[in-house]
Design a protein around this motif. Structure first.
Motif, mmCIF file in Angstrom:
data_model
loop_
_atom_site.group_PDB
_atom_site.id
_atom_site.type_symbol
_atom_site.label_atom_id
_atom_site.label_comp_id
_atom_site.label_asym_id
_atom_site.label_seq_id
_atom_site.Cartn_x
_atom_site.Cartn_y
_atom_site.Cartn_z
ATOM 1 N N MET A 4 46.369 50.977 36.731
ATOM 2 C CA MET A 4 45.977 49.766 37.457
ATOM 3 C C MET A 4 44.768 49.994 38.370
ATOM 4 S SD MET A 4 48.040 47.440 36.508
ATOM 5 C CE MET A 4 49.615 47.241 35.773
ATOM 6 N N ASP A 5 44.686 51.170 38.991
ATOM 7 C CA ASP A 5 43.573 51.435 39.907
ATOM 8 C C ASP A 5 42.238 51.454 39.176
ATOM 9 O OD1 ASP A 5 45.281 51.594 42.067
ATOM 10 O OD2 ASP A 5 45.539 53.767 41.885
ATOM 11 N N ARG A 6 42.174 52.125 38.035
ATOM 12 C CA ARG A 6 40.924 52.164 37.274
ATOM 13 C C ARG A 6 40.565 50.799 36.723
ATOM 14 N NH1 ARG A 6 41.728 56.841 33.190
ATOM 15 N NH2 ARG A 6 40.059 55.818 32.032
ATOM 16 N N ILE A 7 41.554 50.027 36.313
ATOM 17 C CA ILE A 7 41.280 48.680 35.809
ATOM 18 C C ILE A 7 40.752 47.805 36.930
ATOM 19 C CG2 ILE A 7 42.378 46.599 34.900
ATOM 20 C CD1 ILE A 7 44.139 48.559 33.257
ATOM 21 N N THR A 8 41.346 47.913 38.108
ATOM 22 C CA THR A 8 40.870 47.141 39.260
ATOM 23 C C THR A 8 39.432 47.500 39.602
ATOM 24 O OG1 THR A 8 43.140 47.001 40.082
ATOM 25 C CG2 THR A 8 41.386 46.542 41.650
ATOM 26 N N GLU A 9 39.056 48.775 39.465
ATOM 27 C CA GLU A 9 37.667 49.180 39.703
ATOM 28 C C GLU A 9 36.717 48.600 38.673
ATOM 29 O OE1 GLU A 9 37.505 53.417 39.575
ATOM 30 O OE2 GLU A 9 38.792 53.674 41.329
ATOM 31 N N ARG A 10 37.175 48.437 37.447
ATOM 32 C CA ARG A 10 36.312 48.029 36.341
ATOM 33 C C ARG A 10 36.271 46.517 36.106
ATOM 34 N NH1 ARG A 10 32.603 51.559 34.542
ATOM 35 N NH2 ARG A 10 33.452 53.645 34.438
ATOM 36 N N VAL A 11 37.087 45.726 36.813
ATOM 37 C CA VAL A 11 37.144 44.282 36.572
ATOM 38 C C VAL A 11 36.773 43.535 37.849
ATOM 39 C CG1 VAL A 11 38.629 42.347 35.923
ATOM 40 C CG2 VAL A 11 38.942 44.562 34.819
ATOM 41 N N ASN A 12 35.862 42.579 37.721
ATOM 42 C CA ASN A 12 35.539 41.663 38.810
ATOM 43 C C ASN A 12 36.407 40.421 38.582
ATOM 44 O OD1 ASN A 12 34.467 39.659 40.452
ATOM 45 N ND2 ASN A 12 32.374 40.382 40.214
ATOM 46 N N PHE A 13 37.531 40.331 39.276
ATOM 47 C CA PHE A 13 38.506 39.283 39.004
ATOM 48 C C PHE A 13 37.998 37.892 39.372
ATOM 49 C CE2 PHE A 13 41.226 43.037 38.981
ATOM 50 C CZ PHE A 13 41.931 42.812 37.815
ATOM 51 N N ASN A 14 37.159 37.764 40.393
ATOM 52 C CA ASN A 14 36.599 36.449 40.731
ATOM 53 C C ASN A 14 35.701 35.933 39.615
ATOM 54 O OD1 ASN A 14 37.891 36.295 43.215
ATOM 55 N ND2 ASN A 14 36.232 37.361 44.262
ATOM 56 N N GLU A 38 46.247 31.786 36.944
ATOM 57 C CA GLU A 38 46.855 32.800 37.806
ATOM 58 C C GLU A 38 47.587 33.865 36.993
ATOM 59 O OE1 GLU A 38 46.620 33.460 41.055
ATOM 60 O OE2 GLU A 38 45.156 31.845 41.166
ATOM 61 N N GLU A 39 48.180 33.452 35.856
ATOM 62 C CA GLU A 39 48.863 34.417 34.986
ATOM 63 C C GLU A 39 47.885 35.398 34.361
ATOM 64 O OE1 GLU A 39 50.986 32.397 31.951
ATOM 65 O OE2 GLU A 39 52.446 31.509 33.304
ATOM 66 N N LEU A 40 46.641 34.962 34.163
ATOM 67 C CA LEU A 40 45.656 35.785 33.449
ATOM 68 C C LEU A 40 44.819 36.672 34.355
ATOM 69 C CD1 LEU A 40 44.270 33.150 30.946
ATOM 70 C CD2 LEU A 40 45.855 34.995 30.464
ATOM 71 N N ILE A 41 44.782 36.380 35.646
ATOM 72 C CA ILE A 41 43.873 37.088 36.549
ATOM 73 C C ILE A 41 44.634 38.125 37.372
ATOM 74 C CG2 ILE A 41 42.029 36.773 38.252
ATOM 75 C CD1 ILE A 41 41.505 35.374 35.646
ATOM 76 N N THR A 42 45.260 39.043 36.680
ATOM 77 C CA THR A 42 45.914 40.182 37.319
ATOM 78 C C THR A 42 45.595 41.422 36.480
ATOM 79 O OG1 THR A 42 47.959 39.994 36.048
ATOM 80 C CG2 THR A 42 47.838 38.723 38.115
ATOM 81 N N PRO A 43 45.656 42.597 37.070
ATOM 82 C CA PRO A 43 45.426 43.803 36.261
ATOM 83 C C PRO A 43 46.400 43.917 35.091
ATOM 84 C CG PRO A 43 45.317 44.349 38.588
ATOM 85 C CD PRO A 43 45.776 42.919 38.496
ATOM 86 N N GLN A 44 47.665 43.569 35.307
ATOM 87 C CA GLN A 44 48.659 43.653 34.231
ATOM 88 C C GLN A 44 48.327 42.687 33.097
ATOM 89 O OE1 GLN A 44 51.158 45.966 34.265
ATOM 90 N NE2 GLN A 44 51.466 45.375 32.154
ATOM 91 N N ALA A 45 47.903 41.466 33.419
ATOM 92 C CA ALA A 45 47.544 40.497 32.386
ATOM 93 C C ALA A 45 46.310 40.942 31.613
ATOM 94 C CB ALA A 45 47.312 39.129 33.013
ATOM 95 N N VAL A 46 45.351 41.556 32.297
ATOM 96 C CA VAL A 46 44.163 42.078 31.615
ATOM 97 C C VAL A 46 44.573 43.187 30.656
ATOM 98 C CG1 VAL A 46 41.989 43.340 31.954
ATOM 99 C CG2 VAL A 46 42.536 41.387 33.414
#
Length: 196
Positions: free
Chosen positions: A38-48, A89-97
């Motif tokens: 999750m940490d690496r995905i959060t670094e690699r994705v601009n959720f906004n 909202e379901e799609l914009i989470t690290p787990q959904a990505v």
């Protein structure tokens, strides 16, 4: 003459590294997805930016299915946004990505089992070099700071995801996903079901 050749070689090398860097970032993201990091995905994705990308395409398709007699475009857009917000909202989470990019399906929300194997075609074995080359050839740059990569490259266009990566500082980040038509249709059905 030697300095000219050295400088030319260094410029070519820098250009080659720059051209390959988004694919290295995509490969790193695929490894993070496989590892469920999750940490690496959060670094690699601009959720906004990802939210805006998904909202634009889903809202556009959703509004085409609605009867908008007497409503202005702005009012219809606001109403559609309110309806689609829970779906987004379901799609914009690290787990959904992870679920979306692991196999190209919405496993978490639908509860269905996805295909076996990773959705990303990039690897360093001989079997995937051809796919990696086709992916590289089919990618489209948007200036020096953004690139759109179709995945998987072997699928027809209407079944492909188009991943948009944007360079921020020295890191390529996921800023958009153009969804294939079947997924858009599924999300529109969810939005319609949410209004009932």
């Amino acid at each position: 003459m030697r300095w000219t050749l050295r400088i030319s070689f260094l410029l070519f090398l820098a250009w080659a590294i720059f051209m390959v860097s988004p694919f290295v970032a995509l490969y790193d993201m695929s490894k993070a997805i496989e590892a469920r990091d999750m940490d690496r995905i959060t670094e690699r994705v601009n959720f906004n930016a990802l939210r805006v990308s998904l909202a634009r395409q889903i809202l556009g398709e959703y509004l085409k299915t609605q009867d908008l007699d007497g409503l202005g475009q702005q009012a219809a857009t606001q109403a559609g946004t309110a309806v689609l917000n829970p779906v987004l909202e379901e799609l914009i989470t690290p787990q959904a990505v992870i679920y979306l990019l692991d196999d190209g399906q919405l496993q978490q929300a639908t509860g269905t089992q996805g295909r076996n194997g990773s959705f990303f075609p990039l690897g360093f074995d001989t079997a995937s070099l051809g796919k990696a080359w086709r992916t590289f050839i089919m990618s489209e740059t948007q200036g020096f700071r953004a690139i759109t990569i179709p995945l998987p490259a072997d699928e027809p266009r209407d079944k492909q995801f188009k991943i948009t990566l944007r360079l921020r500082g020295t890191t390529w980040r996921l800023t958009g996903i153009d969804l294939p038509e079947p997924l858009k249709d599924e999300l529109i059905k969810r939005a319609a079901a949410a209004t009932k």
